[in-house]
Design a protein around this motif. Structure first.
Motif, PDB file in Angstrom:
ATOM      1  N   TYR A 265      33.379  30.067  39.073  1.00  0.00           N
ATOM      2  CA  TYR A 265      34.503  31.002  39.080  1.00  0.00           C
ATOM      3  C   TYR A 265      34.050  32.371  38.564  1.00  0.00           C
ATOM      4  CZ  TYR A 265      38.363  27.833  40.211  1.00  0.00           C
ATOM      5  OH  TYR A 265      39.231  26.995  40.853  1.00  0.00           O
ATOM      6  N   ARG A 266      33.271  32.357  37.496  1.00  0.00           N
ATOM      7  CA  ARG A 266      32.800  33.614  36.912  1.00  0.00           C
ATOM      8  C   ARG A 266      31.924  34.367  37.910  1.00  0.00           C
ATOM      9  NH1 ARG A 266      28.056  34.671  34.224  1.00  0.00           N
ATOM     10  NH2 ARG A 266      28.058  36.438  32.758  1.00  0.00           N
ATOM     11  N   LEU A 267      31.029  33.659  38.590  1.00  0.00           N
ATOM     12  CA  LEU A 267      30.167  34.310  39.578  1.00  0.00           C
ATOM     13  C   LEU A 267      30.997  34.873  40.730  1.00  0.00           C
ATOM     14  CD1 LEU A 267      27.397  35.062  40.658  1.00  0.00           C
ATOM     15  CD2 LEU A 267      27.222  32.752  41.644  1.00  0.00           C
ATOM     16  N   ALA A 268      32.006  34.148  41.163  1.00  0.00           N
ATOM     17  CA  ALA A 268      32.876  34.644  42.239  1.00  0.00           C
ATOM     18  C   ALA A 268      33.580  35.926  41.805  1.00  0.00           C
ATOM     19  CB  ALA A 268      33.900  33.574  42.614  1.00  0.00           C
ATOM     20  N   TRP A 269      34.004  35.979  40.548  1.00  0.00           N
ATOM     21  CA  TRP A 269      34.669  37.181  40.021  1.00  0.00           C
ATOM     22  C   TRP A 269      33.704  38.364  39.983  1.00  0.00           C
ATOM     23  CZ3 TRP A 269      33.668  39.619  35.196  1.00  0.00           C
ATOM     24  CH2 TRP A 269      34.581  40.623  34.845  1.00  0.00           C
ATOM     25  N   ILE A 270      32.446  38.116  39.582  1.00  0.00           N
ATOM     26  CA  ILE A 270      31.441  39.174  39.551  1.00  0.00           C
ATOM     27  C   ILE A 270      31.193  39.721  40.956  1.00  0.00           C
ATOM     28  CG2 ILE A 270      29.002  39.664  39.109  1.00  0.00           C
ATOM     29  CD1 ILE A 270      29.146  37.682  36.776  1.00  0.00           C
ATOM     30  N   CYS A 271      31.078  38.831  41.929  1.00  0.00           N
ATOM     31  CA  CYS A 271      30.864  39.255  43.321  1.00  0.00           C
ATOM     32  C   CYS A 271      32.071  40.049  43.829  1.00  0.00           C
ATOM     33  CB  CYS A 271      30.604  38.042  44.209  1.00  0.00           C
ATOM     34  SG  CYS A 271      29.077  37.147  43.838  1.00  0.00           S
ATOM     35  N   PHE A 272      33.261  39.596  43.481  1.00  0.00           N
ATOM     36  CA  PHE A 272      34.494  40.292  43.866  1.00  0.00           C
ATOM     37  C   PHE A 272      34.491  41.716  43.314  1.00  0.00           C
ATOM     38  CE2 PHE A 272      38.683  41.603  42.337  1.00  0.00           C
ATOM     39  CZ  PHE A 272      39.419  41.630  43.515  1.00  0.00           C
ATOM     40  N   ASN A 273      34.137  41.871  42.041  1.00  0.00           N
ATOM     41  CA  ASN A 273      34.157  43.195  41.412  1.00  0.00           C
ATOM     42  C   ASN A 273      33.091  44.126  41.980  1.00  0.00           C
ATOM     43  OD1 ASN A 273      36.345  43.129  39.699  1.00  0.00           O
ATOM     44  ND2 ASN A 273      35.222  42.237  37.999  1.00  0.00           N
ATOM     45  N   GLN A 274      31.995  43.564  42.444  1.00  0.00           N
ATOM     46  CA  GLN A 274      30.949  44.398  43.044  1.00  0.00           C
ATOM     47  C   GLN A 274      31.402  45.008  44.373  1.00  0.00           C
ATOM     48  OE1 GLN A 274      27.173  42.401  43.357  1.00  0.00           O
ATOM     49  NE2 GLN A 274      27.077  41.914  41.161  1.00  0.00           N
ATOM     50  N   LEU A 275      32.262  44.308  45.069  1.00  0.00           N
ATOM     51  CA  LEU A 275      32.675  44.760  46.401  1.00  0.00           C
ATOM     52  C   LEU A 275      34.058  45.411  46.417  1.00  0.00           C
ATOM     53  CD1 LEU A 275      31.422  41.736  48.551  1.00  0.00           C
ATOM     54  CD2 LEU A 275      30.292  43.935  48.159  1.00  0.00           C
TER      55      LEU A 275
ATOM     56  N   TYR B  30      28.317  35.702  47.237  1.00  0.00           N
ATOM     57  CA  TYR B  30      28.315  34.547  46.324  1.00  0.00           C
ATOM     58  C   TYR B  30      27.229  33.555  46.731  1.00  0.00           C
ATOM     59  CZ  TYR B  30      29.788  30.242  44.015  1.00  0.00           C
ATOM     60  OH  TYR B  30      29.797  29.084  43.280  1.00  0.00           O
ATOM     61  N   ASN B  31      27.137  33.250  47.994  1.00  0.00           N
ATOM     62  CA  ASN B  31      26.152  32.272  48.464  1.00  0.00           C
ATOM     63  C   ASN B  31      24.724  32.759  48.234  1.00  0.00           C
ATOM     64  OD1 ASN B  31      28.079  30.383  49.295  1.00  0.00           O
ATOM     65  ND2 ASN B  31      28.325  31.388  51.288  1.00  0.00           N
ATOM     66  N   GLN B  32      24.526  34.103  48.265  1.00  0.00           N
ATOM     67  CA  GLN B  32      23.199  34.651  47.990  1.00  0.00           C
ATOM     68  C   GLN B  32      22.843  34.546  46.502  1.00  0.00           C
ATOM     69  OE1 GLN B  32      23.463  38.691  49.402  1.00  0.00           O
ATOM     70  NE2 GLN B  32      23.325  38.115  51.577  1.00  0.00           N
ATOM     71  N   GLU B  33      23.875  34.639  45.631  1.00  0.00           N
ATOM     72  CA  GLU B  33      23.643  34.684  44.188  1.00  0.00           C
ATOM     73  C   GLU B  33      23.807  33.324  43.490  1.00  0.00           C
ATOM     74  OE1 GLU B  33      22.566  37.303  42.634  1.00  0.00           O
ATOM     75  OE2 GLU B  33      22.691  38.650  44.370  1.00  0.00           O
TER      76      GLU B  33
ATOM     77  N   VAL C  19      29.940  28.179  49.854  1.00  0.00           N
ATOM     78  CA  VAL C  19      31.396  28.155  49.983  1.00  0.00           C
ATOM     79  C   VAL C  19      31.836  29.072  51.114  1.00  0.00           C
ATOM     80  CG1 VAL C  19      31.747  27.630  47.545  1.00  0.00           C
ATOM     81  CG2 VAL C  19      31.706  30.009  48.291  1.00  0.00           C
ATOM     82  N   GLN C  20      33.028  28.803  51.621  1.00  0.00           N
ATOM     83  CA  GLN C  20      33.611  29.604  52.683  1.00  0.00           C
ATOM     84  C   GLN C  20      34.489  30.714  52.096  1.00  0.00           C
ATOM     85  OE1 GLN C  20      32.805  29.077  55.948  1.00  0.00           O
ATOM     86  NE2 GLN C  20      31.424  27.466  55.153  1.00  0.00           N
ATOM     87  N   ALA C  21      34.849  31.674  52.925  1.00  0.00           N
ATOM     88  CA  ALA C  21      35.688  32.790  52.492  1.00  0.00           C
ATOM     89  C   ALA C  21      37.031  32.303  51.962  1.00  0.00           C
ATOM     90  CB  ALA C  21      35.904  33.761  53.656  1.00  0.00           C
ATOM     91  N   ALA C  22      37.606  31.269  52.612  1.00  0.00           N
ATOM     92  CA  ALA C  22      38.907  30.743  52.170  1.00  0.00           C
ATOM     93  C   ALA C  22      38.824  30.183  50.754  1.00  0.00           C
ATOM     94  CB  ALA C  22      39.386  29.665  53.140  1.00  0.00           C
ATOM     95  N   THR C  23      37.704  29.562  50.415  1.00  0.00           N
ATOM     96  CA  THR C  23      37.519  29.017  49.063  1.00  0.00           C
ATOM     97  C   THR C  23      37.444  30.141  48.036  1.00  0.00           C
ATOM     98  OG1 THR C  23      36.339  27.099  49.950  1.00  0.00           O
ATOM     99  CG2 THR C  23      36.039  27.594  47.603  1.00  0.00           C
ATOM    100  N   ILE C  24      36.693  31.188  48.355  1.00  0.00           N
ATOM    101  CA  ILE C  24      36.583  32.340  47.453  1.00  0.00           C
ATOM    102  C   ILE C  24      37.942  32.976  47.214  1.00  0.00           C
ATOM    103  CG2 ILE C  24      35.724  34.706  47.293  1.00  0.00           C
ATOM    104  CD1 ILE C  24      33.596  32.770  46.570  1.00  0.00           C
ATOM    105  N   GLU C  25      38.715  33.136  48.285  1.00  0.00           N
ATOM    106  CA  GLU C  25      40.044  33.738  48.139  1.00  0.00           C
ATOM    107  C   GLU C  25      40.935  32.871  47.255  1.00  0.00           C
ATOM    108  OE1 GLU C  25      43.770  35.414  50.866  1.00  0.00           O
ATOM    109  OE2 GLU C  25      42.050  34.431  51.826  1.00  0.00           O
TER     110      GLU C  25
END
Length: 412
Positions: free
Chosen positions: A194-204, A229-232, A243-249
């Motif tokens: 979850y934390r990594l997904a949030w970091i990726c979200f904030n970068q973009l 996210y998948n790269q990191e 993970v897929q885009a729907a999962t990230i959302e």
């Protein structure tokens, strides 16, 4: 609002609203019974200040050196129930702070009852900041503290209420995000992705140009976040599946809800049914305090008489200094502290410039603070910057107690 008079009532009743107005005082059976038993069994003179300090000392013992999660785990500790007695005791200053705030915030979206509930939820914050050694009573300090924490809470709430979940996540710090996820009950292994997904979200999720409004995320945006996210994800231990885009959302939506709930939790009630036990209430499990040590310590404290004498001298010093101010400065202090008016409102009422109001208000406080510092020096207390800051806070507490609480101007 009808003020409470009896000691038992002060520490066992709670304010009830009806149509955003004070309706009546509601007694909590457990708290009332505990106060009655203590008053009957302890054959000592009692006063409001005595019991406020008594319960505050119990609260200190319960919370000393513990974080919030540990405090919740100690909920059945007898000392911990002091918080409920203190929450009852501080109903009046909380009410007056809410009323004053509603009057000052002309564009406020919250009613008086809403502000009261927001403020009363901050009782632990108020108690944490109180220091009885500074001489101010708990109720006087709470009147100041509730006003301050309520203003801050309302400003933050109005920002959050107007923010989308994505904007809220953008504003949230890493520390608060992790606190929200822990409060939601997530394990460390779940928090990491979850934390990594949030970091990726904030970068973009950033504006293309300074000052540009952030758009609502679209499918292409979520695809980009999922790809990053998948790269990191190799940073994670273990890395976990792609993970897929729907999962990230879905993850980000859940995090936004958890952060919002963490920042502004719902205010519960003592009469709320316990989980899976609809026949009982939370208050039915409150334990009676059994330790006499704190009460005995308060009764036998040798310095209590000296403290009372010094507080009386301090009060006389400030009263004398106040009486030596010119009448216009006294009128400004009365309008500001007793009636809660802004400098703009005082300017209109007294037909003088706002600069004059601000200058006279500052000069009056400066003269009173000087008298306070000189009083401290008479006790061989060196006026350090930290001490002067504390004295300034104590002066505001004294002025609030002098004007606001009793609703009358001081005699000169």
């Amino acid at each position: 609002m009808r003020p409470r008079q009896q000691i038992t009532e002060l520490f066992s009743t709670f304010l009830q609203f009806e149509a955003d107005r004070f309706d009546r005082w509601i007694a909590d059976a457990r708290l009332r019974r505990r106060m009655q038993q203590l008053e009957q069994t302890k054959q000592v003179p009692t006063s409001e200040q005595f019991w406020a300090l008594y319960w505050y000392k119990h609260w200190q013992v319960a919370n000393l050196g513990m974080d919030e999660s540990q405090v919740r785990m100690k909920a059945e500790n007898p000392h911990q129930q002091a918080r409920l007695h203190l929450a009852a005791y501080l109903q009046e200053p909380c009410y007056w702070a809410a009323q004053q705030t509603v009057r000052k915030f002309t564009d406020l979206h919250y009613r008086l009852a809403d502000c009261f509930q927001i403020a009363v939820a901050e009782v632990p914050v108020v108690l944490k900041g109180y220091n009885p050694e500074r001489g101010a009573s708990l109720k006087t300090y709470a009147g100041m503290a509730f006003s301050s924490v309520l203003r801050d809470a309302l400003r933050q709430r109005q920002v959050v209420d107007l923010s989308t979940g994505w904007s809220l996540l953008r504003r949230t710090s890493k520390k608060r995000l992790l606190e929200a996820l822990h409060q939601a009950g997530l394990a460390e292994t779940t928090i990491a992705p979850y934390r990594l997904a949030w970091i990726c979200f904030n970068q973009l999720y950033v504006p293309a140009a300074p000052g540009e409004r952030l758009p609502k995320p679209d499918p292409a945006f979520w695809d980009a976040v999922a790809q990053l996210y998948n790269q990191e994800r190799h940073q994670l231990v273990p890395p976990g599946p792609a993970v897929q885009a729907a999962t990230i959302e879905r993850w980000l939506t859940q995090m936004a809800n958890w952060v919002r709930s963490y920042l502004y939790p719902a205010v519960g009630s003592l009469n709320m049914p316990k989980f899976s036990e609809e026949a009982t209430e939370v208050q039915d499990t409150l334990a009676d305090p059994t330790s006499d040590s704190l009460l005995t310590e308060l009764i036998e404290a040798e310095e209590s008489d000296d403290r009372s004498r010094q507080q009386a001298k301090l009060n006389q010093t400030l009263t004398t200094a106040l009486s030596q101010l010119d009448s216009q400065s006294q009128d400004i202090l009365r309008l500001y502290y007793q009636q809660g008016k802004t400098q703009q409102q005082i300017m209109q009422e007294m037909a003088i410039s706002q600069a004059s109001v601000s200058r006279r208000l500052s000069k009056a406080r400066e003269k009173l603070l000087t008298a306070l510092v000189q009083w401290g020096q008479s006790l061989n207390i060196a006026p350090t910057p930290a001490l002067i800051k504390d004295m300034s806070t104590a002066l505001d507490e004294w002025l609030n107690a002098r004007y606001q609480m009793n609703g009358t101007a001081p005699s000169t």
